[in-house]
Design a protein around this motif. Structure first.
Motif, PDB file in Angstrom:
ATOM      1  N   ASP A  62       0.815  -1.213   0.000  1.00 41.96           N
ATOM      2  CA  ASP A  62       0.000   0.000   0.000  1.00 41.96           C
ATOM      3  C   ASP A  62       0.851   1.267   0.000  1.00 41.96           C
ATOM      4  OD1 ASP A  62      -2.440   1.568   0.290  1.00 41.96           O
ATOM      5  OD2 ASP A  62      -1.827   1.870   2.369  1.00 41.96           O
ATOM      6  N   SER A  96       3.275   1.775  -3.294  1.00 44.00           N
ATOM      7  CA  SER A  96       2.659   1.441  -4.579  1.00 44.00           C
ATOM      8  C   SER A  96       3.406   2.123  -5.723  1.00 44.00           C
ATOM      9  CB  SER A  96       1.192   1.882  -4.586  1.00 44.00           C
ATOM     10  OG  SER A  96       1.093   3.276  -4.392  1.00 44.00           O
ATOM     11  N   ALA A 141       6.760  -3.097  -3.983  1.00 39.88           N
ATOM     12  CA  ALA A 141       5.343  -3.186  -3.632  1.00 39.88           C
ATOM     13  C   ALA A 141       4.652  -4.262  -4.460  1.00 39.88           C
ATOM     14  CB  ALA A 141       4.659  -1.844  -3.844  1.00 39.88           C
ATOM     15  N   ASN A 142       5.040  -4.365  -5.712  1.00 37.11           N
ATOM     16  CA  ASN A 142       4.477  -5.397  -6.586  1.00 37.11           C
ATOM     17  C   ASN A 142       4.755  -6.789  -6.024  1.00 37.11           C
ATOM     18  OD1 ASN A 142       3.187  -6.380  -8.979  1.00 37.11           O
ATOM     19  ND2 ASN A 142       5.195  -6.762  -9.869  1.00 37.11           N
ATOM     20  N   ASN A 197       2.736  -7.528  -2.909  1.00 36.42           N
ATOM     21  CA  ASN A 197       1.401  -8.027  -3.227  1.00 36.42           C
ATOM     22  C   ASN A 197       1.419  -9.534  -3.425  1.00 36.42           C
ATOM     23  OD1 ASN A 197      -0.598  -5.894  -3.311  1.00 36.42           O
ATOM     24  ND2 ASN A 197       0.520  -5.021  -5.030  1.00 36.42           N
TER      25      ASN A 197
END
Length: 230
Positions: A96, A99, A104-105, A108
């Motif tokens: 979050d 991002s 961040a990818n 996830n």
């Protein structure tokens, strides 16, 4: 027109003269446009070097820090990997707050995979859907594989089948692709679509002859082929 000046040279001179006059008349607008371009380019460089690059570095550092919890694999450690503990914020928060970064990818992907390991398929799906497959075919394929498993876990069978097939295409190798296709075939059998399942099993046998499913005498894939034929 001068005798030594051909029509093309004269036309070019007129264009240059006209352009010069236009630039002189519209000097203020031209300077405004140039200034805007400089600001955009400068802003992009500042964003990249002063903001985005440090964010990427921080996200990658935090991502690596969380791997210790993933590797432990027990329920408590997986929960910490998702939600954090102490100075580690957790993959959900990394995804979050950072991002737009590759860190961040990947966060996830890890958050989704951890939820899946905990059997919380509905919670896993939004994170795995947010993961964007990249250049690493194996990592991207495993992300899609995990997403397909979660779709199956919430009884979205059609979407699970298509996602397993997408994972096989993304992997494009004899190690992962047959495994992904096999899962798609087994789900088709649960829907009594034996002809479609048979086609997938035969694809595994013909296109991936060196896979573990296709090797041996008899090969494991033969079991599924015979079952789908009945």
């Amino acid at each position: 027109m001068s005798k030594n000046q051909n029509p093309q040279e004269n036309q070019a001179a007129e264009v240059i003269a006209t352009t010069g006059s236009w630039l002189e008349a519209n000097k203020k607008q031209v300077l405004t446009i140039v200034s805007a371009i400089v600001l955009v380019v400068g802003g992009y460089l500042a964003y990249t070097h002063l903001y985005q690059n440090p964010r990427e570095e921080k996200a990658q550092t935090l991502f690596t820090e969380g791997l210790q919890y993933v590797q432990q694999g027990d329920s408590l450690s997986l929960s910490i990997a998702i939600n954090g503990e102490g100075t580690f914020p957790g993959y959900a928060k990394i995804a979050d707050e950072f991002s737009g970064t590759e860190g961040a990818n990947l966060a996830n992907l890890q958050a989704g995979a951890c939820y899946a390991k905990l059997g919380k398929y509905a919670e896993a799906i939004p994170y795995l859907e947010a993961f964007t497959p990249g250049d690493d075919q194996s990592v991207s394929a495993m992300g899609l594989f995990a997403l397909a498993q979660c779709y199956a876990g919430v009884n979205n069978i059609d979407k699970a089948i298509s996602t397993f097939q997408d994972a096989a295409e993304q992997a494009n190798n004899s190690a992962l692709s047959p495994m992904c296709l096999l899962e798609a075939g087994k789900l088709l059998e649960t829907q009594d679509k034996k002809a479609e399942a048979l086609k997938i099993y035969e694809t595994i046998k013909s296109e991936y002859p060196t896979s573990t499913l296709s090797l041996g005498s008899p090969a494991e894939i033969e079991k599924y082929i015979e079952r789908a034929k009945k």
